[in-house]
Design a protein around this motif. Structure first.
Motif, PDB file in Angstrom:
ATOM      1  N   PHE A  90       0.881  -1.152   0.000  1.00 34.56           N
ATOM      2  CA  PHE A  90       0.000   0.000   0.000  1.00 34.56           C
ATOM      3  C   PHE A  90       0.920   1.203   0.000  1.00 34.56           C
ATOM      4  O   PHE A  90       1.593   1.481   0.987  1.00 34.56           O
ATOM      5  CB  PHE A  90      -0.867  -0.057   1.255  1.00 34.56           C
ATOM      6  N   ALA A  91       1.009   1.914  -1.148  1.00 35.89           N
ATOM      7  CA  ALA A  91       2.045   2.921  -1.335  1.00 35.89           C
ATOM      8  C   ALA A  91       1.474   4.265  -1.791  1.00 35.89           C
ATOM      9  O   ALA A  91       0.572   4.313  -2.627  1.00 35.89           O
ATOM     10  CB  ALA A  91       3.055   2.426  -2.366  1.00 35.89           C
ATOM     11  N   ARG A  92       2.035   5.341  -1.234  1.00 37.44           N
ATOM     12  CA  ARG A  92       1.667   6.700  -1.632  1.00 37.44           C
ATOM     13  C   ARG A  92       2.791   7.279  -2.472  1.00 37.44           C
ATOM     14  O   ARG A  92       3.940   7.352  -2.032  1.00 37.44           O
ATOM     15  CB  ARG A  92       1.444   7.570  -0.398  1.00 37.44           C
ATOM     16  N   PRO A  93       2.490   7.690  -3.707  1.00 37.55           N
ATOM     17  CA  PRO A  93       3.538   8.231  -4.576  1.00 37.55           C
ATOM     18  C   PRO A  93       4.014   9.597  -4.078  1.00 37.55           C
ATOM     19  O   PRO A  93       3.297  10.285  -3.360  1.00 37.55           O
ATOM     20  CB  PRO A  93       2.864   8.343  -5.938  1.00 37.55           C
ATOM     21  N   PRO A  94       5.219   9.984  -4.500  1.00 35.26           N
ATOM     22  CA  PRO A  94       5.735  11.295  -4.108  1.00 35.26           C
ATOM     23  C   PRO A  94       4.979  12.417  -4.828  1.00 35.26           C
ATOM     24  O   PRO A  94       4.527  12.245  -5.957  1.00 35.26           O
ATOM     25  CB  PRO A  94       7.198  11.243  -4.547  1.00 35.26           C
ATOM     26  N   SER A  95       4.856  13.551  -4.151  1.00 35.78           N
ATOM     27  CA  SER A  95       4.240  14.740  -4.765  1.00 35.78           C
ATOM     28  C   SER A  95       5.098  15.194  -5.928  1.00 35.78           C
ATOM     29  O   SER A  95       6.306  15.014  -5.897  1.00 35.78           O
ATOM     30  CB  SER A  95       4.140  15.867  -3.743  1.00 35.78           C
ATOM     31  N   PRO A  96       4.533  15.759  -6.929  1.00 38.99           N
ATOM     32  CA  PRO A  96       3.135  16.156  -7.067  1.00 38.99           C
ATOM     33  C   PRO A  96       2.240  15.068  -7.673  1.00 38.99           C
ATOM     34  O   PRO A  96       1.053  15.295  -7.900  1.00 38.99           O
ATOM     35  CB  PRO A  96       3.213  17.364  -7.999  1.00 38.99           C
ATOM     36  N   LEU A  97       2.769  13.893  -7.912  1.00 40.35           N
ATOM     37  CA  LEU A  97       2.000  12.807  -8.523  1.00 40.35           C
ATOM     38  C   LEU A  97       0.975  12.276  -7.531  1.00 40.35           C
ATOM     39  O   LEU A  97       1.317  11.938  -6.398  1.00 40.35           O
ATOM     40  CB  LEU A  97       2.947  11.678  -8.956  1.00 40.35           C
ATOM     41  N   THR A  98      -0.261  12.184  -7.964  1.00 39.32           N
ATOM     42  CA  THR A  98      -1.287  11.611  -7.099  1.00 39.32           C
ATOM     43  C   THR A  98      -1.412  10.113  -7.371  1.00 39.32           C
ATOM     44  O   THR A  98      -0.999   9.621  -8.431  1.00 39.32           O
ATOM     45  CB  THR A  98      -2.669  12.268  -7.341  1.00 39.32           C
ATOM     46  N   ALA A  99      -2.000   9.421  -6.433  1.00 34.85           N
ATOM     47  CA  ALA A  99      -2.217   7.981  -6.607  1.00 34.85           C
ATOM     48  C   ALA A  99      -3.123   7.714  -7.798  1.00 34.85           C
ATOM     49  O   ALA A  99      -2.902   6.763  -8.552  1.00 34.85           O
ATOM     50  CB  ALA A  99      -2.807   7.388  -5.332  1.00 34.85           C
ATOM     51  N   HIS A 100      -4.127   8.554  -7.981  1.00 29.64           N
ATOM     52  CA  HIS A 100      -5.040   8.367  -9.110  1.00 29.64           C
ATOM     53  C   HIS A 100      -4.311   8.553 -10.441  1.00 29.64           C
ATOM     54  O   HIS A 100      -4.524   7.793 -11.394  1.00 29.64           O
ATOM     55  CB  HIS A 100      -6.223   9.332  -9.002  1.00 29.64           C
ATOM     56  N   GLN A 101      -3.429   9.551 -10.504  1.00 31.47           N
ATOM     57  CA  GLN A 101      -2.636   9.754 -11.728  1.00 31.47           C
ATOM     58  C   GLN A 101      -1.726   8.548 -11.983  1.00 31.47           C
ATOM     59  O   GLN A 101      -1.623   8.077 -13.122  1.00 31.47           O
ATOM     60  CB  GLN A 101      -1.793  11.017 -11.599  1.00 31.47           C
ATOM     61  N   LEU A 102      -1.064   8.065 -10.941  1.00 31.36           N
ATOM     62  CA  LEU A 102      -0.198   6.895 -11.094  1.00 31.36           C
ATOM     63  C   LEU A 102      -0.993   5.698 -11.572  1.00 31.36           C
ATOM     64  O   LEU A 102      -0.582   4.998 -12.502  1.00 31.36           O
ATOM     65  CB  LEU A 102       0.512   6.576  -9.779  1.00 31.36           C
ATOM     66  N   TYR A 103      -2.132   5.461 -10.967  1.00 27.42           N
ATOM     67  CA  TYR A 103      -3.008   4.365 -11.369  1.00 27.42           C
ATOM     68  C   TYR A 103      -3.324   4.453 -12.865  1.00 27.42           C
ATOM     69  O   TYR A 103      -3.187   3.473 -13.601  1.00 27.42           O
ATOM     70  CB  TYR A 103      -4.291   4.410 -10.530  1.00 27.42           C
ATOM     71  N   ASN A 104      -3.742   5.634 -13.315  1.00 23.18           N
ATOM     72  CA  ASN A 104      -4.106   5.807 -14.730  1.00 23.18           C
ATOM     73  C   ASN A 104      -2.911   5.639 -15.651  1.00 23.18           C
ATOM     74  O   ASN A 104      -3.013   4.997 -16.705  1.00 23.18           O
ATOM     75  CB  ASN A 104      -4.749   7.186 -14.947  1.00 23.18           C
ATOM     76  N   LYS A 105      -1.762   6.194 -15.283  1.00 23.72           N
ATOM     77  CA  LYS A 105      -0.578   6.105 -16.141  1.00 23.72           C
ATOM     78  C   LYS A 105      -0.048   4.672 -16.213  1.00 23.72           C
ATOM     79  O   LYS A 105       0.400   4.231 -17.272  1.00 23.72           O
ATOM     80  CB  LYS A 105       0.494   7.077 -15.649  1.00 23.72           C
ATOM     81  N   LEU A 106      -0.093   3.950 -15.108  1.00 20.79           N
ATOM     82  CA  LEU A 106       0.314   2.545 -15.148  1.00 20.79           C
ATOM     83  C   LEU A 106      -0.666   1.736 -15.991  1.00 20.79           C
ATOM     84  O   LEU A 106      -0.258   0.874 -16.775  1.00 20.79           O
ATOM     85  CB  LEU A 106       0.411   1.972 -13.726  1.00 20.79           C
ATOM     86  N   ARG A 107      -1.931   2.030 -15.847  1.00 25.32           N
ATOM     87  CA  ARG A 107      -2.954   1.311 -16.620  1.00 25.32           C
ATOM     88  C   ARG A 107      -2.747   1.513 -18.121  1.00 25.32           C
ATOM     89  O   ARG A 107      -2.925   0.585 -18.909  1.00 25.32           O
ATOM     90  CB  ARG A 107      -4.334   1.779 -16.189  1.00 25.32           C
ATOM     91  N   GLU A 108      -2.355   2.724 -18.521  1.00 31.10           N
ATOM     92  CA  GLU A 108      -2.070   2.998 -19.927  1.00 31.10           C
ATOM     93  C   GLU A 108      -0.948   2.101 -20.447  1.00 31.10           C
ATOM     94  O   GLU A 108      -0.888   1.808 -21.638  1.00 31.10           O
ATOM     95  CB  GLU A 108      -1.667   4.462 -20.109  1.00 31.10           C
ATOM     96  N   GLN A 109      -0.073   1.670 -19.539  1.00 29.61           N
ATOM     97  CA  GLN A 109       1.044   0.805 -19.916  1.00 29.61           C
ATOM     98  C   GLN A 109       0.735  -0.674 -19.644  1.00 29.61           C
ATOM     99  O   GLN A 109       1.633  -1.505 -19.612  1.00 29.61           O
ATOM    100  CB  GLN A 109       2.302   1.241 -19.157  1.00 29.61           C
ATOM    101  N   LYS A 110      -0.546  -0.961 -19.420  1.00 32.81           N
ATOM    102  CA  LYS A 110      -1.019  -2.334 -19.202  1.00 32.81           C
ATOM    103  C   LYS A 110      -0.515  -2.936 -17.880  1.00 32.81           C
ATOM    104  O   LYS A 110      -0.381  -4.148 -17.748  1.00 32.81           O
ATOM    105  CB  LYS A 110      -0.647  -3.262 -20.373  1.00 32.81           C
ATOM    106  N   ILE A 111      -0.238  -2.066 -16.913  1.00 27.46           N
ATOM    107  CA  ILE A 111       0.149  -2.514 -15.574  1.00 27.46           C
ATOM    108  C   ILE A 111      -0.997  -2.156 -14.652  1.00 27.46           C
ATOM    109  O   ILE A 111      -1.363  -0.980 -14.511  1.00 27.46           O
ATOM    110  CB  ILE A 111       1.468  -1.871 -15.124  1.00 27.46           C
ATOM    111  N   LEU A 112      -1.576  -3.177 -14.042  1.00 29.23           N
ATOM    112  CA  LEU A 112      -2.763  -2.966 -13.225  1.00 29.23           C
ATOM    113  C   LEU A 112      -2.413  -2.955 -11.741  1.00 29.23           C
ATOM    114  O   LEU A 112      -1.826  -3.903 -11.215  1.00 29.23           O
ATOM    115  CB  LEU A 112      -3.799  -4.049 -13.511  1.00 29.23           C
ATOM    116  N   VAL A 113      -2.766  -1.860 -11.115  1.00 25.83           N
ATOM    117  CA  VAL A 113      -2.716  -1.732  -9.664  1.00 25.83           C
ATOM    118  C   VAL A 113      -4.119  -1.315  -9.254  1.00 25.83           C
ATOM    119  O   VAL A 113      -4.978  -1.069 -10.097  1.00 25.83           O
ATOM    120  CB  VAL A 113      -1.657  -0.690  -9.207  1.00 25.83           C
TER     121      VAL A 113
END
Length: 107
Positions: free
Chosen positions: A49-72
């Motif tokens: 259970f991880a919180r990304p460093p600012s200014p990146l939000t968890a929702h942004q990370l989720y979406n960007k990883l999903r675009e690369q076919k990595i599911l969290v």
């Protein structure tokens, strides 16, 4: 699943090796994320259970990883919306997750 559980319980050496591999992968992923500036809750679970460093939000990370076919997982729930839940997978899957995360945060 009952047959698999029965087989695992009858082969304790395999079970212990598998647990050791999962723990080692968990530790490597946790360390890599922390080196990238993430806050990672301590756990013994098969996920982080991880919180990304600012200014990146968890929702942004989720979406960007999903675009690369990595599911969290990301939950739009007030107490945990700043975190992603990353299930421990194979070493190759976790390496891909780390590399993608590095690209996303620019490291």
């Amino acid at each position: 699943s009952q047959v698999a559980a029965h087989a695992a319980l009858n082969d304790l050496a395999w079970t212990h090796r598998t647990i050791a591999k999962i723990r080692a992968t968990h530790t490597r992923l946790k360390t890599a994320l922390e080196q990238l500036g993430f806050f990672v809750y301590p756990s013994q679970a098969n996920f982080l259970f991880a919180r990304p460093p600012s200014p990146l939000t968890a929702h942004q990370l989720y979406n960007k990883l999903r675009e690369q076919k990595i599911l969290v997982r990301w939950f739009d729930i007030p107490r945990i919306r700043d975190f992603v839940r990353i299930s421990i997978g194979t070493d190759d899957e976790m390496k891909a997750c780390i590399k993608a995360t590095q690209r996303i945060i620019g490291r």
